[in-house]
Every structure is written in C-alpha cells, then in structure tokens.
Scaffold this active site. Structure first.
Site: not given
Ligand code: NAD
Length: 353
Positions: A138, A188, A220, A244, A248
C-alpha cells in the site's frame, strides 16, 4: 490521560458520544481523562478544505491516545484523491507511525445466531489479527499507471525491510505470550520473495519467545481455514494487504460489524482506537447505530495505551452483560430481544458499568 476525540462523519458523532460517556464514568474510579475534540475526514474538509487539518495534527501528536468514530460519505466522492476523507485516515496513521493494527474477532455467545456460519464452527471464537499498517504494497514505491508500448500498465511495489518485519513480529509475539501462546504468521512465500523474507525474519524472532508456538500459513490457505475452522487460530500476524483482506473476512465470522473494535499502535503503545466499520451514512442522525464497537475500542485504549487492564475488562464485561440482558440495536436484533437505539444502548452499558 489526554485523549484526542475525532468523531468524524456520519454516525461518528453519535457513537463516539456514547464511548466518551463510558470513559467519563470511569473517573469515579479515580482515573482522570482529558478529552479534546478535533476534526478529521469529511467534516474537516467542510470546515477547512483539508481532511487532516494542522490543528488536528497538532492535537493528535500531543495526545496520549486518539479515539476515532469513522470518516467518509458519498458527498465527498467527487473530491480529488488528496481531499477525500479517507486520506485523512491514511495521513494520521502515517503521521503517528501506527504500524501495528490489532483487530480482535470475538464472538459473544449471545450473538451466535447473528453469523452466517454454523454455531458449532464459531461459538467461543476469540482471535486477534495483527496487521502491519504502514508498509508493504500500500505504500511501496514505485507505483502508478504508465504507458508501455501501446497500452497502459499499472504497477505497485510490495516491499518490507527486516526492521519493519521485526517490529510487527515482536508486537505479535508479545501479544500471543499474554493470550494462548499460539501465533500463526501468514505469507505467500511460495510466490513472493518479499514474504519469504517475512517468514525468515519471523522464524528468527521466534527464538526469543520460546513459550509461543509459531506456525506459518500461506494466505490463500489462511483465507480458507478462517471459514473452515476459525477456532484453530489464536493470534495471526501478517502484512498490510493480506491483513486488510483477512481481517475483514474474519470480522464477518461474528456476523456483526457494529460489534468489533480496533487499535492501531506505534512502538510506544500510543494508539488510535476506532470501530472497524465506516460512517454508515444510511443510519446517521437517527440514533439507531450500534455504539458497542466504539465503546469496546475504549476498552482496548485502556488496555494497550494506559495499561488499565481492570478498567478494560470492566467495560468488556458490561457489554457482555448488556447483551445477555437482551438489549439489541437493529443490526444485531433478533425477535424476542429488546430493541434500543444508540443512546439507550449507551445508557445500558453505563448502568452495568
Ligand atoms: P459502513 O461500515 O459504513 O457500512 C456498512 C453497513 O454496515 C451499512 O449497512 C451500515 O448501515 C452498517 N453499519 C456500519 N456500522 C454500523 C453500526 N455501528 N451499527 C449498525 N450498523 C452499522 O461501510 P460503507 O457503507 O461501505 O461505507 C460508508 C462510508 O464509510 C464510506 O464513505 C466509506 O469510505 C467510509 N468508511 C470509513 C471507514 C473508517 O472511517 N475507518 C471504514 C470503512 C468505510
């Protein structure tokens, strides 16, 4: 204890008012709070043209902690990127170096039927997700959209330094040490070198916390396991983008966005505390929004910034008691329960406190 209070937009002022009442009630225990309001987000744009005005920057820098409602609203959607309310949020995180975002995902037994998942999968759920908040893709440079040959290409950079990984890992191990001593680091590493480094650094730091059991999981798989068997997790730590998305996802295990608080901390535990939901413009001004996530954010403030564990637990127990007494705002309402508005819910928490 000096607290900057940024009510923000939409339902922000209504829910923050209830949280401030709870803090004020604790003064009878001998705690002293000095609260000072300031503008952030859309209300700040309206008043000053900027989402994070200088007066707010000065106040939050001086304060010990920040209590935030929420920012945003569709009336600001046409503004330039720099003027948008959400930029105020990013700017305050960066300004205060709030690199550690803590999101507890707790299911209150009284609300087990509010989730879309089966009760046996989620009952007793108590996870803490720790997201790195000021680095990663980000914020990485270079970034942008440019012409290449005869078409546009978009690009971002996922970048973490060892020191950035180390400091968030230490927060995660210390928090896990105080809970069930289980930490799952999510990356990852099979595809992204940046997260191979993440895994290497976290593994190295684990040696300093022998009582904490460290595991690693690919993002994943973590997304899948959160739905399949969320209770296998105690504390999870991950980078900015994965955190993030996963936080959520995890919040919805509890079925109620109006219930979940969060803390964003710097390296001295100065923090910004806010509910995870947004400004809910559809509910603003109606005295119907659920104030419990914001009230629970004050409990996190007392725990992490002010080291007042007893007071934090008192607030959390009052919230639980209110739920067991059947008080429900409309977002968590079920037939047979007692429907209340924002202020009445605040009254009920205060009564139990
Ligand atoms: P939202 O979280 O505001 O609302 C999503 C849904 O949840 C709506 O149906 C809303 O009514 C409901 N809801 C949210 N909080 C509630 C509460 N306390 N009690 C009862 N119901 C509640 O998300 P959105 O609608 O996508 O966004 C609205 C605005 O908020 C946008 O401008 C967005 O950018 C902003 N936003 C701000 C933050 C923040 O300030 N941290 C976070 C997310 C979204």
């Amino acid at each position: 204890m000096k607290i900057a209070v940024l009510a923000g937009d939409g339902i922000g002022p209504e829910i923050v008012a209830q949280a401030v009442r709870v803090l004020e009630a604790l003064t009878s225990d001998g705690m002293k709070f000095e609260t000072e309001p300031a503008l952030l987000g859309g209300c700040a744009v309206d008043a000053t043209g900027k989402p994070f005005p200088e007066a707010t920057r000065k106040l939050v820098t001086e304060a010990d902690a920040v209590l935030l409602g929420a920012v945003g609203g569709s009336q600001y959607d046409k503004l330039t990127r720099e003027q948008r309310p959400e930029q105020g949020l990013l700017a305050i995180r960066k300004e205060l170096n709030l690199f550690a975002n803590l999101r507890p995902v707790v299911l209150y037994s009284e609300l087990v039927n509010a989730s879309t998942l089966k009760p046996e999968v989620i009952s007793g759920l108590d996870i803490l997700i720790i997201r790195e908040l000021t680095g990663g893709i980000y914020f990485g440079e270079p970034r942008g959209i440019k012409w290449h040959d005869d078409q546009r290409v978009g690009f971002n950079t996922m970048i973490y330094s060892e020191s950035e990984i180390r400091r968030i890992a230490h927060v995660a191990f210390q928090v896990a040490h105080k809970r069930d001593q289980k930490l799952c680091s999510v990356d990852k590493m099979n595809v992204l070198e940046c997260t191979q480094l993440w895994r290497d650094v976290v593994t190295k730091i684990a040696k300093e916390y022998p009582d904490v059991e460290l595991s690693h999981m690919l993002v994943d798989n973590a997304a899948m396991q959160l739905i399949r068997n969320p209770k296998q997790f105690d504390v999870m730590v991950t980078g900015n983008m994965f955190g993030d998305i996963l936080s959520d996802e995890a919040s919805m295990l509890t079925g109620s966005i109006g219930m979940l608080p969060s803390a964003s901390l710097d390296d001295k535990n100065k923090g910004l505390y806010e509910p995870i939901h947004g400004s809910a413009p559809d509910l603003a001004g109606k005295d119907v929004a659920n104030p419990l996530a914001t009230i629970l954010s004050t409990a996190m403030m007392l725990r992490y910034t002010f080291n007042q564990e007893v007071a934090a637990v008192r607030i959390e127990r009052s919230v639980k008691k209110v739920l067991s007494q059947g008080y429900r705002t409309s977002d968590i309402f079920q037939p047979g329960m007692r429907k209340v508005g924002t202020t009445e819910m605040g009254d009920a928490v205060l009564m139990n406190l």
